[in-house]
Design a protein around this motif. Structure first.
Motif: not given
Length: 329
Positions: A8, A12, A118, A155, A193, A196-197
Motif C-alpha cells: 500500500h 501511495r 499505479q 487506487t 488494492r 487503497l480503494r
C-alpha cells in the motif's frame, strides 16, 4: 497485514505494480453498439469521443447493480467494456439477453491479460505519459509488445493499465519489474488494492454494490444519465431521484484505535442498529479503521457519530465525507 502495508505504501508514495487479472474484457461493436450500450448502462456512452473512458453501471429491472464497469471507445463503433472477473459469465449472458438492438458482444477475457502500474512515479516509466490524458486509452508498443494502454486506475493514484495478448503478459511483468527497480516498483496484491480503494471510497461490486443496491443508494447518481432516454432500471432510479432513498452508502473512520471493522458488522446510532458495514479495513495511511456501509438515511449525515459493533463490543466512529483521503498527485 505487514505485507499489505508495505505494498500500500509503495503505491501511495512511489509506484507499485500489481496484476489486475480480476477483470474481464468484452468487445461491443457494430452500427448499433452505442444504442445497445446506452440501453444497458446508466451513463451516456454517446458522450465518449474515440479514446475516451467512462465509469458506468449496469442495472437490473429493479435498479439493482448487476455490475459496475469502465467503457472505452476504441473506434466510432467499437467499445472495450471492462467487467469484474467474478461477473464475467453473468454479465455476458445478461448483455446478450437484454440488449434491445442488435450488436456484436464478444467475451474476450481469455484472450486478454491486464497489468496495472499505479503510483505517483508511474508516469516516469513511459514516454507516452504526456500524451495520454486521464480516463483515456491509446494503442502503444510497450517493451516490444502491442498494448491498449489506459489511464483509469482504481487506487486514487496516477497510473496505467496495460491490456495485452495473454501470451505477452509474462514478458511485460518481468520487464516492468526490471525497468522500474530504480523507482521502487514492487508487486502488489488485491489486499493492497482493497485498502487503497477504500481510503478513496471507491465501491466494490459484491461488497458495496450488488443486485439489491441501486446507484442512488450508493451515492453514484452522477454516473446516471437521466436525459439520454430509457435504459434498464431507469424508471426505478428516476423515482428514487425524486422521492429519495431509505438508505445510503456512507464512509466512516473509527474514532480511536480498534480491531479492524469488517463486512456485516452492525452500525449503531443511539444504541440501535441502523445499518451494516459492506467494506472495512485498517487504513495503512491513517493508522485506524475505515469502511463503508449502508445506513438509514436519517442517520447518514457527514460528521454524525456512530458505533461499530466488533466482536460484541461497541467502538465509536464518525461518518465522513467521501473520499476519506484526497487523491494523490
Amino acid at each position: 497485514y505487514s505485507g499489505i502495508l508495505a505494498e500500500h505504501t509503495a503505491v501511495r508514495e512511489r509506484v507499485g505494480l500489481f496484476d489486475i487479472s480480476h477483470m474481464g474484457e468484452f468487445l461491443v461493436a457494430g452500427p448499433n453498439a452505442e444504442r445497445a450500450l446506452n440501453g444497458l448502462l446508466t451513463n451516456d456512452v454517446s458522450k465518449l469521443v474515440v479514446g475516451q473512458a467512462q465509469y458506468t453501471l449496469m442495472c437490473n429491472h429493479l435498479g439493482g447493480v448487476v455490475d459496475d464497469l469502465i467503457v472505452y471507445r476504441l473506434e466510432p463503433s467499437v467499445y472495450l467494456v471492462i467487467v469484474n472477473a467474478g461477473n464475467i459469465e453473468k454479465d455476458f449472458v445478461w448483455m446478450n439477453a437484454e440488449a434491445t438492438v442488435s450488436a456484436v458482444i464478444e467475451n474476450q477475457s481469455d484472450r486478454f491479460a491486464a497489468l496495472a502500474l499505479q503510483g505517483p512515479a508511474a508516469s516516469k516509466l513511459f514516454d507516452f505519459s504526456a500524451t495520454l490524458p486521464h480516463f483515456h486509452i491509446q494503442r502503444h508498443t510497450v517493451f516490444g509488445k502491442e498494448c491498449w494502454v489506459a489511464r483509469t486506475g482504481y487506487t486514487g493514484e496516477d497510473g496505467f493499465e496495460l491490456f495485452c495478448e495473454a501470451a505477452a503478459a509474462p514478458h511485460l511483468w518481468r520487464t516492468l519489474l526490471a525497468k522500474g527497480e530504480s523507482f521502487g516498483i514492487q508487486p502488489c496484491g488485491l489486499g493492497a488494492r482493497d485498502t487503497l480503494r477504500l481510503e478513496m471510497c471507491y465501491p466494490l461490486h459484491g461488497n458495496d454494490l450488488n443486485d439489491e443496491t441501486t446507484p442512488m443508494e450508493a451515492g453514484l447518481g452522477k454516473f446516471v444519465s437521466f436525459d439520454k432516454g430509457a435504459f434498464i432500471g431507469s424508471d426505478v432510479l428516476v423515482e428514487q431521484k425524486v422521492k429519495g432513498v431509505g438508505r445510503k452508502l456512507v464512509a466512516f473512520t473509527m474514532a480511536e484505535k480498534s480491531p479492524p471493522p469488517r463486512p456485516h458488522y452492525a452500525i449503531l446510532a443511539g444504541g440501535h442498529k441502523v445499518g451494516e458495514i459492506t467494506s472495512g479495513t485498517q487504513s495503512p495511511t491513517l493508522g485506524i479503521g475505515v469502511g463503508m456501509g449502508y445506513v438509514e438515511t436519517s442517520f447518514a449525515s457527514v460528521g454524525a457519530p456512530i458505533e461499530i459493533e466488533i466482536r460484541g463490543k461497541k467502538f465509536p466512529a464518525i461518518i465522513q465525507k467521501k473520499p476519506i483521503l484526497k487523491k494523490g498527485p
